[in-house]
Motif scaffolding. Sequence first.
Motif: not given
Length: 733
Positions: A289-309
């Motif tokens: 349990r917690i009692a935390q007043d902070a505006n907690t957030f965690n925004h993750i954006r990840a991606g990629g591109a690949r070319g296999t010949v």
Amino acid sequence: MNIYRKRSFNKFILLYGVASFVSLQSGVALAQQAGGADASKGLEDIIVTATRQSRNVQDIPIPANVLDATRLQDARVKSASDLQFVVPGLKVANVSGLARITLRGIGANGLSPTAETGVASYLDGVFLGSAYYQSRAFFDLDRVEVLRGPQGTLYGRNATGGAINIVSKAPTDTVSGAASVTLGNYDLVEAEGFLSGPLVTDKLRARIAYSGTWHDGYTPNSVGRNQDNANAFSLRGRLVYDATDRLSIDLGGDYSRDRSRAAIVAQRVDPAKPLLYELLGGSLPTGRRIAQDANTFNHIRAGGARGTVTWDFDAATLTSITAYRKVRNDNAGEFDYTDLPIATVGAKHRSHQFTQDIYIVSKAGRPLEWTVGSSYFREVTSTSVDFNAVNGRVQLGSPRLSTSAYAAYGELTYNISSRIALSGGVRYTHEKKSFEEADIYSGIFSPIAPAPLPVHLGPFRDSWNKVTPHASLSYKPAERVMVYASYSKGFKAGGFNSLSSQTSSFDPENSTNYEVGIKSEWLDRRLRVNASAFWNNYDGLQVQQRIVIPPSPLAVLIINNAASARIRGLELELVAQPVEGLTLSHNLAYLDATYRRYDAINELQPNSPLVLVDGNRLNSTPRWSGNTGLQYRFAAFSGTMILNGDWSFQTKVYNNATNAEALTQSAYSAFNANISFDSGSDHWLLTGWIRNITDKQVYAARSAGAIDPAGGQAVISYYLPPRTFGVTLEYRF
């Protein structure tokens, strides 16, 4: 371990062994009764690409756990963290979106975004440099291959403990697709699906898949939003162009967005010593349990591109894999861990990587088989941290870490006869890193004022070179029985610790592994028995520790090198299919993983002398771990009923070098089960499932906080999910 606990544990292991023996003997008896009947076709071959060739996993002298698409679905493997319940000896902690993977006692050297792991992860042949990538690929998969032990020749950097190959499903020649929706407790909603098929007959095929998960927080917060929720969405696409009978081009891309809020639970190290913020009137609940007043957030954006010949020659196949990946993370949360508006911390992380791999593999089944290749890796990361308090501010601006790695390798296998094969390989790696710190603002907890002039440190540079050989000898004394012995070296380069402005580099990590094993199938392929024993010597093991810089209450994470470590272990895999529809599996791992010649910082008493930790267990390494599974398929209601049950366990785990009891995870067991109905038309699949049936509270990771001016100290904990259950409905065409 006291005498009572030791006796209890010995009884537990004895009961486990007896249960395993009895169940397998029952399976053997049933199989013998079944004789050569057509009712049971035996265990199927498991095809992997671990050696750059498509081969039966039973024919390669590498200890490996392979989970196909069906097994991944039955076990509800949705992230890297879920793998630890089906792969013994594997430990995975999801820390605010970062996957911290430990295999055979070797893993990450810290909790920072730039900390590198000793277990390399690959998605469709592309090395995943950032830990943010490693939990975002577990949907629409063909299989996951977990290779245990140093894989220094073919896989190179950061594979001292092993490698994880994540293989997505390829586009199909005919139109197919699926869509599923899941509802469960904590207001869980999951949606997954794919669409696949030809765009141009015999030339161009495409596949697109998606996955989304949303649920309320597992960890109650008395003054704000509950934490440990899920709000994540991922998308992946593949396009395969068969230009000729010999030339194929495979293009892939993926994107994920995760706004889940991870709970950081703080508890007193000493129950009799409250934290400073408690003395000021703050609340610090016990348990999950917690009692935390902070505006907690965690925004993750990840991606990629690949070319296999891929170009198929008469004698060999040439493959080129070019890839680019990028990740952005913005987060903020509590620093005082209470409901008082005293202190918060925020961070921004940016990372991008480019990789190029080229290798040529000879055709299999010839007296001489060979692989030759080269790889290039380039990554640039930056992380800024901002501490804010009512009486001041600390801003650590933009530490920038650049990594470039070059490697060339080759491996040769000589099939002396149809029964004996000798393999040898070598890899040369050159890796260089540079680190510089910009915009460091001083004035720790001084009154807030216009920002002082920034301080610039660096750049600091270092480089390392290493040759890592590999050799193995395999012998098949009978059909479907192989024994093998192997020798291999692993290497993880040194580096810089960007989060603490540690301007001096830490040294490389080296491993030398000796291994013997057997892979076998018996009773008309109704029983599979694989076992291995290994001895691994580590030099320069990289270890993260926390120190305090007086008079500030801030704790600083540093990375240094333990002199050495020794890891010895035994691993056992048993799979039985005694009658049609029934599959039993047992996996067991024993690890004796200890430090050697290492004087460590006592994080719970940071101002005390160094502590000799010779003989202490390595972090995140249970002595015993295992799992047992059962699946039974039978005809019912013009369709098929599928029953699945899994039990996994591990013994006590320590989370720091001094093996402090305050930072441990005690031994535990976890039970999961599901029941499915597959319609006779093979279109509809309805599944009811439950995980962590006994609702165990299990720590994913734990670390020590700083000692505050009042003499209090917190243990920072991250938890695995509690009991969850739900229903999944899937439609396939």
